[in-house]
Write an enzyme that holds these catalytic residues in place. Structure first.
Site, PDB file in Angstrom:
ATOM      1  N   GLY A  60       0.823  -1.217   0.000  1.00  0.00           N
ATOM      2  CA  GLY A  60       0.000   0.000   0.000  1.00  0.00           C
ATOM      3  C   GLY A  60       0.850   1.257   0.000  1.00  0.00           C
ATOM      4  O   GLY A  60       2.076   1.211  -0.122  1.00  0.00           O
ATOM      5  N   LYS A  79       1.721  -6.371   9.280  1.00  0.00           N
ATOM      6  CA  LYS A  79       1.592  -5.076   8.611  1.00  0.00           C
ATOM      7  C   LYS A  79       2.768  -4.203   9.029  1.00  0.00           C
ATOM      8  O   LYS A  79       2.962  -3.930  10.210  1.00  0.00           O
ATOM      9  CB  LYS A  79       0.246  -4.432   9.004  1.00  0.00           C
ATOM     10  CG  LYS A  79      -0.055  -3.152   8.234  1.00  0.00           C
ATOM     11  CD  LYS A  79      -1.513  -2.722   8.446  1.00  0.00           C
ATOM     12  CE  LYS A  79      -1.849  -1.464   7.673  1.00  0.00           C
ATOM     13  NZ  LYS A  79      -3.269  -1.088   7.819  1.00  0.00           N
ATOM     14  N   ASP A 192     -12.492   4.932   7.315  1.00  0.00           N
ATOM     15  CA  ASP A 192     -12.056   4.633   5.938  1.00  0.00           C
ATOM     16  C   ASP A 192     -12.730   3.357   5.450  1.00  0.00           C
ATOM     17  O   ASP A 192     -12.114   2.465   4.877  1.00  0.00           O
ATOM     18  CB  ASP A 192     -10.527   4.488   5.879  1.00  0.00           C
ATOM     19  CG  ASP A 192     -10.006   4.464   4.445  1.00  0.00           C
ATOM     20  OD1 ASP A 192     -10.748   4.864   3.526  1.00  0.00           O
ATOM     21  OD2 ASP A 192      -8.860   4.029   4.235  1.00  0.00           O
ATOM     22  N   ASN A 197     -11.651  -1.942   2.310  1.00  0.00           N
ATOM     23  CA  ASN A 197     -11.182  -2.276   3.648  1.00  0.00           C
ATOM     24  C   ASN A 197     -12.091  -3.276   4.366  1.00  0.00           C
ATOM     25  O   ASN A 197     -12.198  -3.269   5.596  1.00  0.00           O
ATOM     26  CB  ASN A 197     -10.997  -1.002   4.484  1.00  0.00           C
ATOM     27  CG  ASN A 197      -9.702  -0.298   4.140  1.00  0.00           C
ATOM     28  OD1 ASN A 197      -8.720  -0.945   3.772  1.00  0.00           O
ATOM     29  ND2 ASN A 197      -9.693   1.015   4.265  1.00  0.00           N
ATOM     30  N   ASP A 209      -8.062  -2.537   8.502  1.00  0.00           N
ATOM     31  CA  ASP A 209      -7.457  -1.216   8.270  1.00  0.00           C
ATOM     32  C   ASP A 209      -8.130  -0.110   9.090  1.00  0.00           C
ATOM     33  O   ASP A 209      -8.649   0.860   8.551  1.00  0.00           O
ATOM     34  CB  ASP A 209      -7.562  -0.893   6.762  1.00  0.00           C
ATOM     35  CG  ASP A 209      -6.503   0.117   6.331  1.00  0.00           C
ATOM     36  OD1 ASP A 209      -5.695   0.514   7.183  1.00  0.00           O
ATOM     37  OD2 ASP A 209      -6.508   0.512   5.153  1.00  0.00           O
TER      38      ASP A 209
HETATM   39  N1  ADP Z   1      -5.424  -9.572   8.603  1.00  0.00           N
HETATM   40  C1  ADP Z   1      -5.305  -9.700   7.284  1.00  0.00           C
HETATM   41  N2  ADP Z   1      -5.418 -10.916   6.704  1.00  0.00           N
HETATM   42  C2  ADP Z   1      -5.289 -11.057   5.363  1.00  0.00           C
HETATM   43  N3  ADP Z   1      -5.040 -10.041   4.518  1.00  0.00           N
HETATM   44  C3  ADP Z   1      -4.916  -8.813   5.035  1.00  0.00           C
HETATM   45  C4  ADP Z   1      -5.044  -8.563   6.429  1.00  0.00           C
HETATM   46  N4  ADP Z   1      -4.878  -7.256   6.660  1.00  0.00           N
HETATM   47  C5  ADP Z   1      -4.660  -6.691   5.457  1.00  0.00           C
HETATM   48  N5  ADP Z   1      -4.676  -7.614   4.473  1.00  0.00           N
HETATM   49  C6  ADP Z   1      -4.475  -7.369   3.030  1.00  0.00           C
HETATM   50  O1  ADP Z   1      -3.567  -6.292   2.879  1.00  0.00           O
HETATM   51  C7  ADP Z   1      -4.200  -5.209   2.215  1.00  0.00           C
HETATM   52  C8  ADP Z   1      -3.758  -3.883   2.815  1.00  0.00           C
HETATM   53  O2  ADP Z   1      -4.101  -3.840   4.180  1.00  0.00           O
HETATM   54  P1  ADP Z   1      -4.696  -2.547   4.846  1.00  0.00           P
HETATM   55  O3  ADP Z   1      -4.753  -2.795   6.311  1.00  0.00           O
HETATM   56  O4  ADP Z   1      -5.965  -2.175   4.166  1.00  0.00           O
HETATM   57  O5  ADP Z   1      -3.543  -1.488   4.567  1.00  0.00           O
HETATM   58  P2  ADP Z   1      -3.471  -0.185   3.652  1.00  0.00           P
HETATM   59  O6  ADP Z   1      -3.231   0.912   4.616  1.00  0.00           O
HETATM   60  O7  ADP Z   1      -2.325  -0.435   2.738  1.00  0.00           O
HETATM   61  O8  ADP Z   1      -4.787  -0.018   2.912  1.00  0.00           O
HETATM   62  C9  ADP Z   1      -5.684  -5.461   2.318  1.00  0.00           C
HETATM   63  O9  ADP Z   1      -6.379  -4.918   1.258  1.00  0.00           O
HETATM   64  C10 ADP Z   1      -5.766  -6.965   2.331  1.00  0.00           C
HETATM   65  O10 ADP Z   1      -5.737  -7.465   1.013  1.00  0.00           O
HETATM   66 MG    MG Z   2      -6.703  -0.497   3.258  1.00  0.00          MG
END
Ligand code: ADP
Ligand code: MG
Length: 255
Positions: A60, A79, A192, A197, A209
């Protein structure tokens, strides 16, 4: 084998198993894994939270999410926030006005650490009130480890916007109910929320997220709640759900 040398071996293994294949991934690899991040990963490995770090699930704007395996051989989502590309102004604005955090610093690394801690606390709070989000496991510096949302083979669940929703009405109702619980019981606004999300696991929505989530008496809480509702409605309109913004709002606020 001493604890340190085991951790050392684990980290080496973890890093060698990190499948950095594509150019994009390689770039991410060097960007994400600065010295301090590696040190934090090392500590987490030493404490049993992580023994293998696999390829990126997502790269991201501010964070990368990797699939990892912990000492219990369970998949976890890792993350990792990048210090270099984070939006500190936004982070500061959201952190200020949240009575849980007192931050008197312009140190970027510290702001990111608070941000990660905020995501951890928000996830924990949501979980406590029965909102389906990934269970948070640990937050350390710029790294958050949480429950991996996906299947037993390690395939991550699809985003709502890409998923095949069998019963849009049911999914929509569940999400409205989650927003309601977040607002009335957990006293949080996601901030958000959209098909980007929300993950769909076994036909059930899982909200992710939530780092920017604010407490309900934060000056921008109402504005964020309205935006969440509008965005969610936009996604579900495409799936045939017809309900007005006001109707949802009164449902959420229990009017
Ligand atoms: N707990 C999780 N399990 C599986 N996939 C996840 C998880 N958290 C995030 N992801 C994947 O990672 C991507 C980005 O995570 P996110 O928390 O939305 O961060 P960003 O700030 O980059 O949007 C998500 O769209 C999803 O595909
Ligand atoms: Mg996200």
């Amino acid at each position: 084998m001493s604890k340190i040398s085991k951790a050392d071996e684990d980290l080496r293994k973890m890093l060698s198993e990190k499948r950095i294949k594509s150019d994009a991934d390689r770039k991410v690899g060097s960007e994400v894994f600065d010295k301090r991040t590696l040190k934090t990963l090392y500590k987490l490995a030493n404490q049993g939270y992580l023994k293998v770090l696999n390829g990126a699930i997502s790269t991201g704007k501010e964070a990368n999410v990797f699939k990892g395996i912990n000492d219990e051989d369970e998949f976890v989502a890792v993350k990792i926030y990048r210090i270099t590309t984070s939006d500190f102004k936004k982070m500061q604005d959201y952190i200020q006005g949240d009575p849980r955090f007192k931050v008197n610093t312009s140190n970027k690394r510290q702001i990111v650490n608070v941000w990660v801690n905020k995501e951890f606390r928000n996830l924990k709070r949501a979980c406590e009130f029965g909102v389906r989000v990934p269970h948070p496991i640990i937050a350390k510096n710029n790294i958050l480890i949480m429950e991996f949302i996906g299947d037993k083979e390690g395939n991550a669940a699809p985003l709502l916007k890409d998923a095949n929703i069998t019963n849009p009405e049911k999914t929509f109702d569940e999400l409205v109910n989650y927003i309601k619980i977040l607002y009335n019981n957990a006293k949080l606004v996601h901030g958000d929320l959209s098909g980007f999300n929300i993950l769909m696991k076994n036909d059930e929505p899982v909200i992710i997220d939530i780092s920017q989530g604010v407490v309900v008496d934060h000056p921008i809480a109402e504005e964020l709640l309205n935006r969440d509702i509008v965005n969610l409605l936009k996604d579900f309109k495409k799936l045939g759900i017809k309900i007005s913004e006001d109707e949802i709002k009164s449902k959420i606020m229990d009017l």
